[in-house]
Design a protein around this motif. Sequence first.
Motif, PDB file in Angstrom:
ATOM      1  N   LEU A  67     -14.511  15.300   4.971  1.00 61.33           N
ATOM      2  CA  LEU A  67     -15.689  14.753   5.641  1.00 61.33           C
ATOM      3  C   LEU A  67     -15.298  13.864   6.823  1.00 61.33           C
ATOM      4  CD1 LEU A  67     -17.939  13.886   2.577  1.00 61.33           C
ATOM      5  CD2 LEU A  67     -18.382  15.628   4.323  1.00 61.33           C
ATOM      6  N   LYS A  68     -14.288  13.019   6.644  1.00 64.65           N
ATOM      7  CA  LYS A  68     -13.844  12.130   7.718  1.00 64.65           C
ATOM      8  C   LYS A  68     -13.344  12.953   8.909  1.00 64.65           C
ATOM      9  CE  LYS A  68     -12.834   7.667   8.573  1.00 64.65           C
ATOM     10  NZ  LYS A  68     -13.852   6.614   8.673  1.00 64.65           N
ATOM     11  N   SER A  69     -12.602  14.007   8.623  1.00 66.77           N
ATOM     12  CA  SER A  69     -12.093  14.871   9.675  1.00 66.77           C
ATOM     13  C   SER A  69     -13.239  15.607  10.381  1.00 66.77           C
ATOM     14  CB  SER A  69     -11.090  15.869   9.085  1.00 66.77           C
ATOM     15  OG  SER A  69     -10.449  16.598  10.089  1.00 66.77           O
TER      16      SER A  69
ATOM     17  N   PRO B 170       0.822  -1.203   0.000  1.00 71.85           N
ATOM     18  CA  PRO B 170       0.000   0.000   0.000  1.00 71.85           C
ATOM     19  C   PRO B 170       0.865   1.266   0.000  1.00 71.85           C
ATOM     20  CG  PRO B 170      -0.033  -0.994   2.178  1.00 71.85           C
ATOM     21  CD  PRO B 170       0.774  -1.902   1.292  1.00 71.85           C
ATOM     22  N   VAL B 171       0.322   2.316  -0.588  1.00 70.51           N
ATOM     23  CA  VAL B 171       1.049   3.568  -0.752  1.00 70.51           C
ATOM     24  C   VAL B 171       0.278   4.692  -0.067  1.00 70.51           C
ATOM     25  CG1 VAL B 171       1.884   5.238  -2.454  1.00 70.51           C
ATOM     26  CG2 VAL B 171       1.937   2.794  -2.989  1.00 70.51           C
ATOM     27  N   PRO B 172       0.921   5.433   0.871  1.00 67.29           N
ATOM     28  CA  PRO B 172       0.233   6.590   1.461  1.00 67.29           C
ATOM     29  C   PRO B 172       0.060   7.660   0.390  1.00 67.29           C
ATOM     30  CG  PRO B 172       2.512   6.487   2.228  1.00 67.29           C
ATOM     31  CD  PRO B 172       2.274   5.272   1.386  1.00 67.29           C
ATOM     32  N   CYS B 173      -1.173   8.142   0.231  1.00 70.24           N
ATOM     33  CA  CYS B 173      -1.412   9.077  -0.876  1.00 70.24           C
ATOM     34  C   CYS B 173      -2.213  10.310  -0.487  1.00 70.24           C
ATOM     35  CB  CYS B 173      -2.079   8.349  -2.037  1.00 70.24           C
ATOM     36  SG  CYS B 173      -3.673   7.643  -1.654  1.00 70.24           S
ATOM     37  N   ALA B 174      -2.757  10.364   0.727  1.00 72.67           N
ATOM     38  CA  ALA B 174      -3.538  11.534   1.130  1.00 72.67           C
ATOM     39  C   ALA B 174      -3.538  11.635   2.653  1.00 72.67           C
ATOM     40  CB  ALA B 174      -4.967  11.439   0.595  1.00 72.67           C
ATOM     41  N   THR B 175      -3.522  12.871   3.146  1.00 69.67           N
ATOM     42  CA  THR B 175      -3.407  13.084   4.588  1.00 69.67           C
ATOM     43  C   THR B 175      -4.143  14.349   5.028  1.00 69.67           C
ATOM     44  OG1 THR B 175      -1.804  13.356   6.399  1.00 69.67           O
ATOM     45  CG2 THR B 175      -1.197  14.292   4.282  1.00 69.67           C
ATOM     46  N   ILE B 176      -4.599  14.318   6.265  1.00 70.32           N
ATOM     47  CA  ILE B 176      -5.208  15.486   6.905  1.00 70.32           C
ATOM     48  C   ILE B 176      -4.935  15.368   8.398  1.00 70.32           C
ATOM     49  CG2 ILE B 176      -7.482  14.409   7.296  1.00 70.32           C
ATOM     50  CD1 ILE B 176      -8.754  17.110   6.554  1.00 70.32           C
ATOM     51  N   GLN B 177      -4.697  16.510   9.037  1.00 71.19           N
ATOM     52  CA  GLN B 177      -4.490  16.510  10.481  1.00 71.19           C
ATOM     53  C   GLN B 177      -5.430  17.516  11.114  1.00 71.19           C
ATOM     54  OE1 GLN B 177      -1.297  17.486   8.630  1.00 71.19           O
ATOM     55  NE2 GLN B 177      -1.565  15.358   8.025  1.00 71.19           N
ATOM     56  N   GLY B 178      -5.836  17.207  12.346  1.00 68.85           N
ATOM     57  CA  GLY B 178      -6.743  18.082  13.065  1.00 68.85           C
ATOM     58  C   GLY B 178      -6.180  18.554  14.387  1.00 68.85           C
ATOM     59  N   LEU B 179      -6.404  19.822  14.670  1.00 66.96           N
ATOM     60  CA  LEU B 179      -6.049  20.409  15.958  1.00 66.96           C
ATOM     61  C   LEU B 179      -7.297  21.001  16.590  1.00 66.96           C
ATOM     62  CD1 LEU B 179      -2.776  22.426  15.179  1.00 66.96           C
ATOM     63  CD2 LEU B 179      -2.959  20.165  16.225  1.00 66.96           C
ATOM     64  N   ARG B 180      -7.327  20.975  17.879  1.00 64.46           N
ATOM     65  CA  ARG B 180      -8.395  21.645  18.630  1.00 64.46           C
ATOM     66  C   ARG B 180      -7.794  22.934  19.177  1.00 64.46           C
ATOM     67  NH1 ARG B 180     -11.900  18.079  22.481  1.00 64.46           N
ATOM     68  NH2 ARG B 180     -13.843  19.042  21.860  1.00 64.46           N
TER      69      ARG B 180
END
Length: 160
Positions: free
Chosen positions: A137-139, A99-109
Amino acid sequence: MSITHYKRLHMEVDLRRGRWDDPSLPDGYEWAAWHPVLLAAHAQAKFESFDGSVDADVFESLSDLRGCQRLMVDISHHQGFLPVATWLIRFVGNEFAGPVPCATIQGLRKSQWVGSIQNVGVSPPHRGFGLGRSLLLKSLHGYASVGVRTVRLEVTAANR
């Protein structure tokens, strides 16, 4: 000395208004929930997503893999880091690669009621499949699950 100005857009979502679609991924892709073991994969996806972009010019940390790794360490150790709003998408691959990492998102409060999305990125070969929308949407679902009411995102206007 030359100075370049970049227009930044500020977006805000009120999570108390309406229902959000459930995020879905096309065949061949899978979700990976945040885990510290995935820090390098997030950094790789981030680097590939921003390599050569206007954001890499604006934010030096996005211009090389080591900078993306340091950025991921900083984000994941931030007091307001929110694992439920932090996701990685992997291309499952085939018999040749994956598998290849291809997309990312991070969340801060930022506070009890306010969240801030960090660095939404989809690497070029995986764009056009709705992965960015699914990441958002997932975030947003993650933020809502812990009672965050408002989520903010700042982007460079020239970034498509």
